[in-house]
Scaffold this motif. Sequence first.
Motif, PDB file in Angstrom:
ATOM      1  N   TYR A  63       0.853  -1.195   0.000  1.00  0.00           N
ATOM      2  CA  TYR A  63       0.000   0.000   0.000  1.00  0.00           C
ATOM      3  C   TYR A  63       0.888   1.245   0.000  1.00  0.00           C
ATOM      4  O   TYR A  63       0.854   2.047   0.946  1.00  0.00           O
ATOM      5  N   PRO A  64       1.681   1.431  -1.030  1.00  0.00           N
ATOM      6  CA  PRO A  64       2.652   2.539  -1.026  1.00  0.00           C
ATOM      7  C   PRO A  64       2.013   3.925  -1.017  1.00  0.00           C
ATOM      8  O   PRO A  64       2.636   4.897  -0.603  1.00  0.00           O
ATOM      9  N   GLY A  65       0.767   4.038  -1.456  1.00  0.00           N
ATOM     10  CA  GLY A  65       0.145   5.362  -1.540  1.00  0.00           C
ATOM     11  C   GLY A  65      -0.587   5.790  -0.285  1.00  0.00           C
ATOM     12  O   GLY A  65      -1.118   6.908  -0.222  1.00  0.00           O
ATOM     13  N   ASP A  67      -0.922   6.300   4.072  1.00  0.00           N
ATOM     14  CA  ASP A  67      -0.090   6.482   5.266  1.00  0.00           C
ATOM     15  C   ASP A  67      -0.058   5.163   6.034  1.00  0.00           C
ATOM     16  O   ASP A  67      -0.925   4.297   5.848  1.00  0.00           O
ATOM     17  N   MET A  68       0.923   4.996   6.907  1.00  0.00           N
ATOM     18  CA  MET A  68       1.175   3.713   7.550  1.00  0.00           C
ATOM     19  C   MET A  68      -0.020   3.197   8.344  1.00  0.00           C
ATOM     20  O   MET A  68      -0.373   2.019   8.267  1.00  0.00           O
ATOM     21  N   ALA A  69      -0.663   4.049   9.095  1.00  0.00           N
ATOM     22  CA  ALA A  69      -1.786   3.609   9.925  1.00  0.00           C
ATOM     23  C   ALA A  69      -2.921   3.034   9.071  1.00  0.00           C
ATOM     24  O   ALA A  69      -3.483   1.980   9.379  1.00  0.00           O
ATOM     25  N   GLU A  70      -3.241   3.725   7.971  1.00  0.00           N
ATOM     26  CA  GLU A  70      -4.316   3.252   7.106  1.00  0.00           C
ATOM     27  C   GLU A  70      -3.921   1.978   6.378  1.00  0.00           C
ATOM     28  O   GLU A  70      -4.732   1.061   6.216  1.00  0.00           O
ATOM     29  N   ALA A  71      -2.664   1.901   5.941  1.00  0.00           N
ATOM     30  CA  ALA A  71      -2.180   0.713   5.247  1.00  0.00           C
ATOM     31  C   ALA A  71      -2.235  -0.510   6.151  1.00  0.00           C
ATOM     32  O   ALA A  71      -2.708  -1.585   5.750  1.00  0.00           O
TER      33      ALA A  71
END
Length: 217
Positions: A63-65, A67-71
């Motif tokens: 999920y490169p696009g 942010d970390m929390a959402e990914a």
Amino acid sequence: KNIGKIKANEAKQLAHWKKEAAKKPIQGYLGIMLILCGLIRLVDEFASSVASSMQSSIAAEFYPGLDMAEAVGQYGTMGTLLTLFSSVAVFLGALADKYGRKKLLIISALGMGFGMLLCAWSPNYGLHMVGRAVITLFVSTDFHVLYITESAPDKNRSMFLSVATVLGYAGVMLVSVGRLTFTGASGNLNWRGVYLIPAVVAIILGILMLTLSNEPR
């Protein structure tokens, strides 16, 4: 006519089991199988825990696009949905009743190995999730526990089950060892490597059991 077919089938099965009973087992065969079952328990617990322990590294790649929390949240949600595959284990249990615990135990070990191998190789998110689905399916079967319960001598059954349980805890701890081993000097985790070694171990265990599959138990 149907009665004749049933009798012929029963006679065939009786001849098969007489042949199996007449075989001279490999010296220490049962002990070898029980040890292999314990090692499969170790790999089983490793496979059950590994994805959740590496969510941030895996999510960052797929999920490169985001942010970390959402990914991590999306990756965790998909992992939760995959638990539905554990329900298929009920049907595998029915197949074990029909074809034998040992055959399904071998398939389970090879299946876990294949699933982790697929995760290690996965060039895209879709194949990674297929690998996780395969892992979820086969770690839910617990055929190694059934085999120990049914095959271990009465006086040693509790000991073998306890050893398998301890090995399961060791499998969970080895996830952390794998993370440390495959974390580079820069702090980046090679999560594919963490999957790879237990995948190979599971396949080797399945092959070892396969070489013993003609033994009576």
